[in-house]
Write a protein that holds these residues in place. Structure first.
Motif, short mmCIF file in Angstrom:
data_model
loop_
_atom_site.label_atom_id
_atom_site.label_comp_id
_atom_site.label_asym_id
_atom_site.label_seq_id
_atom_site.Cartn_x
_atom_site.Cartn_y
_atom_site.Cartn_z
N ARG A 83 45.32 46.55 36.61
CA ARG A 83 43.99 46.80 37.14
C ARG A 83 42.95 46.22 36.18
NH1 ARG A 83 42.34 52.99 38.11
NH2 ARG A 83 43.29 52.99 36.04
N TRP A 84 42.38 45.10 36.56
CA TRP A 84 41.31 44.48 35.76
C TRP A 84 39.97 44.99 36.27
CZ3 TRP A 84 42.10 41.64 31.48
CH2 TRP A 84 43.32 40.98 31.31
N VAL A 85 39.08 45.30 35.37
CA VAL A 85 37.73 45.73 35.75
C VAL A 85 36.74 44.72 35.22
CG1 VAL A 85 36.08 47.62 35.69
CG2 VAL A 85 38.53 48.10 35.49
N SER B 52 37.81 38.20 40.16
CA SER B 52 38.72 38.95 39.30
C SER B 52 39.93 39.41 40.13
CB SER B 52 37.95 40.15 38.74
OG SER B 52 38.70 40.85 37.80
N PRO B 53 41.11 39.54 39.50
CA PRO B 53 42.33 39.80 40.27
C PRO B 53 42.28 41.03 41.18
CG PRO B 53 42.91 39.16 38.04
CD PRO B 53 41.42 39.32 38.07
N ASN B 54 41.50 42.03 40.82
CA ASN B 54 41.53 43.25 41.64
C ASN B 54 40.44 43.30 42.69
OD1 ASN B 54 43.01 43.92 39.03
ND2 ASN B 54 43.59 45.57 40.42
N ALA C 90 34.52 42.05 47.40
CA ALA C 90 34.02 40.78 46.85
C ALA C 90 32.50 40.69 47.00
CB ALA C 90 34.67 39.60 47.56
N LYS C 91 31.83 40.43 45.88
CA LYS C 91 30.38 40.23 45.92
C LYS C 91 30.12 38.72 45.90
CE LYS C 91 29.54 44.59 43.57
NZ LYS C 91 29.33 45.23 42.26
N TRP C 92 30.13 38.14 47.08
CA TRP C 92 30.05 36.69 47.18
C TRP C 92 28.78 36.13 46.56
CZ3 TRP C 92 33.91 33.49 48.43
CH2 TRP C 92 35.03 34.02 49.10
N ASP C 93 27.68 36.86 46.73
CA ASP C 93 26.41 36.30 46.23
C ASP C 93 26.37 36.26 44.71
OD1 ASP C 93 25.42 35.84 48.75
OD2 ASP C 93 24.57 37.87 48.92
N ASN D 85 43.49 35.58 42.70
CA ASN D 85 42.20 35.87 43.34
C ASN D 85 42.35 35.74 44.84
OD1 ASN D 85 41.13 32.97 44.14
ND2 ASN D 85 42.00 32.79 42.08
N ILE D 86 41.48 36.43 45.56
CA ILE D 86 41.65 36.56 47.02
C ILE D 86 41.71 35.23 47.74
CG2 ILE D 86 40.85 38.89 47.55
CD1 ILE D 86 38.01 37.70 47.92
#
Lengths: 577, 577
Positions: free
Chosen positions: A500-502, B432-434, B440-443, B559-560
């Motif tokens: 779990r990366w933050v 980020s991987p999680n 996801a905050k695209w902006d 990443n997604i």
């Protein structure tokens, strides 16, 4: 059980490097005794729980006899003048180490002939044999010079005393070297002259005094870093806490004689005093400067590396004011479309015993690009440079390794070649992990210029007892930076090995455009921890605007010089609820 | 035991993805049947030893009944039109999957009312309900539109047939979607009109024909890559083997109507035909172009990601000739000292059904820097661009991700903002991987511009049987590249998990200066293997001139969107002595 190092106690300073029984690195700290006595809590926090014995007892140890009492259950490292570490595995070896500081090397040996320095001076050529002296010893090193690791430099000392050279290059002051030297012993030196040599010139006698907050990794030449938690207190690192990396004694500069010489093909050879420099347009940039060896102490846990034992604080962010090199070069006639120079070489006023200046170079493109922001800086954080930071003028080549940001700037040379200096050609280069000192092809390896993406956790420190927040998180803070003007776009932190990366909040950063983003980023994050855990290991990794990311571990980036230590920063901590 | 995928056999094309029983990725290949039949040895080399059953039998499988026979001992994936993979775990599920291609979705349902397209057309506003048709089905999707993953785009289809849109966005043609659609079924469409809709416009009908050597990861839009061993045959990748990454149908360009529009603050709005462009000074650069999704198939082994299932060949190196964007902008009045634009937006002629063009942008600094070498290219490898590569003009922004090298260039806009296009704002960003699709905050995420350092082993391939050289080594070849004009300075390869890294010879590279080193590097190395081993896993990692290095594994860079797949390339092989 821990392993620990004792800095010579007569210096009233203790240095500990703590390891587990298996040799895994646990902690490394240097403390002034002053601090240990005045701030007991602080000291305890560092020591208790690592070695696992009473802190008060540990802190009371200032002599090797106490170490001996420990030596049955712990391994002991000894630090000498050069800060090289050597492990001793028995109390007998420890005795020997200590004895080696008590006069045996260079001591008088009865039955050998006695010479005067005038006799020694006659033996300074191969046909007359090559003699040197050290303390009361006289040595014929003719048969050794070819195997001297430092090459021909040894010839500078023939016919004279070694002390001036060894005072500069303290790496020689180890039992290994003095034992080797004793193999070439041929006589005793007149005791009065030996005393004179010993009291003779200390090349570092003119070095400035330093802030005790700076923790030296070496004193001669002076190299020191602040405690990591200092770094995140300010976006702009105060000058007194800014790491110092000197390669040689700090030169004494007389402004009335000071001028920077500039020469090379296609430009007007120029000499510029500080006053003349100050008459040119003044530019101020904010830029991070980092040593290529920053965080070396972590790499050396994988396998020992040569070099200063830096923690994560050989980095700082400051404002630098001065003249833009691109404007200066344009002013004296540089024309990129015709000029054939490929590199800009810098020379400092700091000299080796052979009178070679410290030097380094940067690619011409960086130097002449107005957006490259290379500054001949005479101010740091709004004040004249301090002597340790290059007074009166130093190079700031932002985004490039600190080693090329030459201090005490004396000369600028445009050239088709990189700087011929040792530090450009035979140091500050990266190698593949399996390359050894014997197999390194120095001429083929690339000199370090732009640095890769890096980050470090500055708070908490290793083995700290950290309070768990009400929301079952721990607060973690640190810095991140990348070379080449590439901004940090993300920092990820984990407490569970990356399951779990933050994402950290980037709390302080500059708004510079990509390619000119010279400053570091300070970050903060609350990382969740599992309720059942009493210990976790924090990991941090940064991503820059090219989406380059730090490598995971040191194993696969290990290199003989211990540079480019940008693997994930891993900090084991204890949780307190 | 392996897992394998069967591409719909009626397309006369087979695609296999092979996994171990534990789900570990083993191999992925697409083959034209033609090739399998004409080059048996080649095919066998890929298949034998992976699935572990007779190759001739495997190669003879072209129907799902054979798959069923296997399904007790292997897992089966089914590929549909969109190349989405779905696992089925039983022969019953497989039956259902196959049945879903046999007319159920959109099929006639007795007892429902029958409508004409004219009736459907009346239902195109919320107050009159929103109807669509698919094959012989009529649907009221009013209650669905708000939860459409593609947002308002669905409103383009209301009152009409879905086929034109689904033909463009084949992602819809899955049993999941058609099943969902059937929930909104309200009637049957007149069979004659349904036939008309089905036979209607295929937006890809005008796509060019392609070289069969290119292995598609998707056909509509066309996306394909060569076999990895093709890449190392030539330093300059032949156009016919150069990977193709289209997002939409290839536009049909009539040169007599073609002109590039250029606009923005502080410049003279300009329209340039190809002929006018060709009258400007012609520049030729050699540059590698890479898809952000290159090597995605490896990342998806860690956890499934959205996107095309690229192998390691979504990259190529070509010469590009055309006009320098920096010169063009200067010519029409761009002045960096006063212009406030921060980005240069590009629009292609390829359009979405909503008539939005494909688009992307680059930072203004890259565009206006003569050393940035951004080219409006009308030639590739000395010949006019092919239609798949952007005829008549495309952007080549060297060192930057292929997604910004907009093809079929139609419009250039200088702006304070990045391109508003979907692909700049809601795609081609790293997370980020999680981070999930929901979080996801695209902006806030940075659009991918410069790419990180990468390498791949092109020979041998996974599970190849490799001959051990007389000196107990295996020969390994591949490519390495980094974004931002940073040259590759080293490639390390190991056969033993990094206990012994061997430096590769950089056999083909350009001599460009750092910062303008746009081409890849081809490398070769003989890696020692231990006498006792029959299988080894090769790892490769590259280092660029900033000493950035590839990350070790995909876990921590997952990443997604499955982009930035630059972990060590790991290739397990079998040794033959």
């Amino acid at each position: 059980v821990g392993i620990w190092c004792l800095k010579r106690p007569e210096l009233r300073r203790t240095k500990c490097a703590l390891y587990s029984a298996s040799g895994a690195y646990l902690s490394d700290r240097s403390y002034h005794e002053r601090r240990e006595n005045s701030n007991e809590n602080f000291s305890k926090r560092r020591v208790v729980g690592v070695v696992g014995v009473g802190a008060s007892f540990l802190l009371g140890i200032y002599g090797y006899r106490y170490l001996k009492a420990f030596s049955e259950s712990v391994s002991i490292f000894v630090l000498d003048d050069s800060d090289d570490r050597r492990q001793v595995s028995s109390t007998e070896e420890l005795d020997e180490e200590v004895a080696s500081y008590q006069g045996i090397p260079g001591g008088r040996i009865d039955g050998l002939p006695t010479y005067k320095m005038a006799d020694v001076a006659k033996h300074s050529s191969a046909e007359k044999r090559l003699w040197v002296t050290y303390k009361e010893g006289v040595y014929d090193i003719t048969d050794f010079v070819d195997s001297h690791p430092g090459g021909d430099a040894i010839l500078m000392a023939v016919g004279s005393a070694l002390e001036p050279f060894w005072n500069l290059y303290a790496v020689h002051k180890t039992p290994q070297v003095t034992k080797l030297l004793e193999q070439y012993r041929i006589g005793n030196l007149d005791p009065a002259e030996a005393k004179e040599n010993a009291e003779g010139h200390d090349p570092y006698h003119a070095d400035p005094s330093r802030d005790p907050e700076l923790v030296p990794s070496n004193k001669k030449p002076f190299n020191a870093e602040p405690l990591p938690e200092r770094l995140i207190e300010n976006y702009i690192t105060p000058t007194e806490y800014f790491y110092v990396r000197n390669h040689l004694p700090v030169p004494v500069v007389d402004l009335s004689n000071y001028a920077i010489e500039i020469e090379g093909p296609g430009i007007k050879s120029t000499s510029l005093t500080l006053e003349e420099l100050k008459k040119m347009p003044k530019h101020t940039i904010t830029a991070t400067v980092m040593c290529a060896g920053n965080r070396r102490s972590e790499m050396s846990q994988v396998k020992e590396v040569k070099g200063l034992y830096w923690g994560p604080s050989a980095i700082g962010n400051a404002t630098w004011s001065g003249v833009k090199l691109s404007e200066l070069l344009e002013k004296i006639g540089f024309d990129e479309s015709t000029n054939e120079a490929l590199h800009v070489q810098f020379e400092g006023l700091d000299l080796t015993p052979e009178s070679n200046p410290y030097g380094g170079s940067i690619p011409i493109e960086k130097a002449v690009d107005p957006k490259g922001d290379v500054i001949l800086a005479y101010e740091m954080n709004g004040k004249p440079l301090t002597r340790d930071h290059g007074y009166p003028v130093r190079v700031i080549a932002p985004g490039i390794v600190g080693a090329r940001c030459v201090k005490w700037l004396n000369r600028i040379v445009l050239s088709k070649e990189e700087s011929p200096a040792f530090w450009q050609r035979r140091d500050y280069k990266g190698f593949s992990p399996n390359v050894t000192a014997e197999t390194a092809k120095w001429d083929e390896a690339a000199a370090i210029e732009e640095l890769p993406v890096i980050s470090a956790i500055c708070m908490p420190s290793k083995h700290d007892h950290v309070h768990v927040n009400d929301d079952s998180t721990v607060t973690v803070r640190g810095y991140a930076w990348s070379g080449g003007g590439r901004p940090i776009i993300r920092v990820d932190v984990t407490s569970d090995g990356g399951d779990r990366w933050v994402e950290a909040e980037l709390v302080e950063k500059s708004d510079a455009r990509p390619g000119r983003h010279w400053s570091w980023t300070l970050w903060e994050v609350k990382v969740p921890v599992t309720a059942s855990q009493n210990q976790v290991e924090l990991w941090a990794k940064a991503v820059d605007s090219s989406y380059n990311v730090q490598p995971e571990s040191f194993k696969h980036i290990w290199n003989i010089r211990g540079v480019l230590n940008n693997a994930y920063h891993r900090v084991p901590i204890n949780l307190v609820r």
